[in-house]
Write a protein that holds these residues in place. Structure first.
Motif, PDB file in Angstrom:
ATOM      1  N   ARG A 147       0.829  -1.208   0.000  1.00 30.99           N
ATOM      2  CA  ARG A 147       0.000   0.000   0.000  1.00 30.99           C
ATOM      3  C   ARG A 147       0.866   1.263   0.000  1.00 30.99           C
ATOM      4  O   ARG A 147       0.349   2.370   0.020  1.00 30.99           O
ATOM      5  N   PRO A 150       5.822   0.060  -5.021  1.00 33.28           N
ATOM      6  CA  PRO A 150       5.775  -1.073  -5.952  1.00 33.28           C
ATOM      7  C   PRO A 150       6.677  -2.220  -5.514  1.00 33.28           C
ATOM      8  O   PRO A 150       7.467  -2.097  -4.568  1.00 33.28           O
ATOM      9  N   THR A 187      -1.709  -5.203  -6.239  1.00 29.53           N
ATOM     10  CA  THR A 187      -0.475  -4.473  -6.498  1.00 29.53           C
ATOM     11  C   THR A 187      -0.624  -3.008  -6.109  1.00 29.53           C
ATOM     12  O   THR A 187      -1.738  -2.490  -5.964  1.00 29.53           O
ATOM     13  N   TYR A 188       0.511  -2.342  -5.932  1.00 28.39           N
ATOM     14  CA  TYR A 188       0.501  -0.931  -5.568  1.00 28.39           C
ATOM     15  C   TYR A 188      -0.025  -0.105  -6.738  1.00 28.39           C
ATOM     16  O   TYR A 188       0.327  -0.336  -7.899  1.00 28.39           O
ATOM     17  N   ARG A 189      -0.853   0.870  -6.415  1.00 29.16           N
ATOM     18  CA  ARG A 189      -1.408   1.763  -7.427  1.00 29.16           C
ATOM     19  C   ARG A 189      -0.822   3.149  -7.223  1.00 29.16           C
ATOM     20  O   ARG A 189      -0.924   3.721  -6.142  1.00 29.16           O
ATOM     21  N   GLU A 190      -0.184   3.668  -8.248  1.00 33.53           N
ATOM     22  CA  GLU A 190       0.469   4.968  -8.149  1.00 33.53           C
ATOM     23  C   GLU A 190      -0.538   6.040  -7.728  1.00 33.53           C
ATOM     24  O   GLU A 190      -1.600   6.181  -8.320  1.00 33.53           O
ATOM     25  N   GLU A 192      -1.997   6.214  -4.686  1.00 30.54           N
ATOM     26  CA  GLU A 192      -2.949   5.827  -3.638  1.00 30.54           C
ATOM     27  C   GLU A 192      -2.548   6.389  -2.277  1.00 30.54           C
ATOM     28  O   GLU A 192      -3.407   6.675  -1.441  1.00 30.54           O
TER      29      GLU A 192
END
Length: 255
Positions: A147, A150, A187-190, A192
């Motif tokens: 969270r 990446p 996956t990490y979301r740019e 967030e």
């Protein structure tokens, strides 16, 4: 012997399937076939010799040592010279059968030993994608770090923290991705973190135009709150805290 015969048959089938005009490959496959034939013949001769020879009784000293090992299974199991094959033979010797009853999230096992004794054991079932090399602690860490950053950055954090995979390997981007997939971690979301109102130490230092060392002193003095999951992980600060008058004043006083 059965395995050797299987290898001979497979080598023969590979040789028969090759194009005869491809002489280099055909020659290599013929060599392999001959090698496996030799192994099978040697095993056949050894097997005939074993079956023809009468079973030798152990000498008194050997029998006494074997009986001592039987009475002290732990020493036999943990001895430095014991091979995995020997351990498998020990297991087959001492265990008659294992009866397993499957429940929702656990396995009930009854181990029946030779000699009519038995032991009960209950273990948790592996979740889908889970295996005995899983590392639960690292799974929790990755779940939180995902969270924040990446996979490639997560691998660097885990390596700096001295953490390894279940097999003792270092972390890579692909291994972090695999762990996430097995544990259904998104996956990490740019962007967030920004949506949640969170900033890193460097981002916090850029906001009031002060150095990261100043922000660290504010954290150390308790004038600014932040969370760090583990050693090497980024400090996460709530952006709203940077707008507090006391924080702004403390930051300005340290310029």
């Amino acid at each position: 012997m059965e395995q050797a015969r299987y290898e001979v048959g497979r080598a023969r089938r590979q040789y028969d399937a090759v194009d005869p005009d491809n002489r280099l490959v055909a020659s290599e496959l013929e060599t392999r076939w001959n090698e496996r034939l030799t192994i099978a013949r040697d095993l056949e001769a050894e097997l005939q010799e074993l079956t023809a020879s009468p079973a030798a009784e152990p000498a008194p000293a050997d029998r006494e040592r074997l009986m001592m090992l039987g009475a002290d299974l732990q020493s036999a199991w943990t001895s430095a010279g014991v091979t995995p094959e020997a351990k498998k033979r020990i297991v087959r010797t001492v265990i008659d059968e294992i009866v397993v009853r499957v429940e929702d999230n656990a396995l009930d096992l009854v181990i029946r030993w030779h000699g009519r004794d038995h032991s009960a054991l209950k273990v948790k079932k592996n979740r889908t994608g889970q295996h005995h090399w899983s590392v639960e602690g690292e799974t929790i860490v990755v779940r939180v770090l995902t969270r924040q950053m990446p996979d490639k950055a997560i691998a660097s954090v885990l390596n700096r923290a001295g953490k390894t995979t279940g097999r003792g390997n270092g972390w890579t981007q692909s291994r972090v991705c695999s762990l996430r997939s097995h544990n259904t971690i998104p996956t990490y979301r740019e962007g967030e973190r920004r949506e949640r109102g969170e900033v890193t130490l460097d981002e916090a230092a850029a906001a009031p135009s002060v150095s990261p060392s100043t922000v660290r002193r504010l954290l150390k003095d308790g004038q600014l709150s932040a969370n760090q999951l583990c050693k090497g992980a980024p400090w996460i600060i709530h952006a709203a805290d940077l707008d507090r008058n006391d924080v702004k004043g403390a930051a300005t006083a340290r310029l």
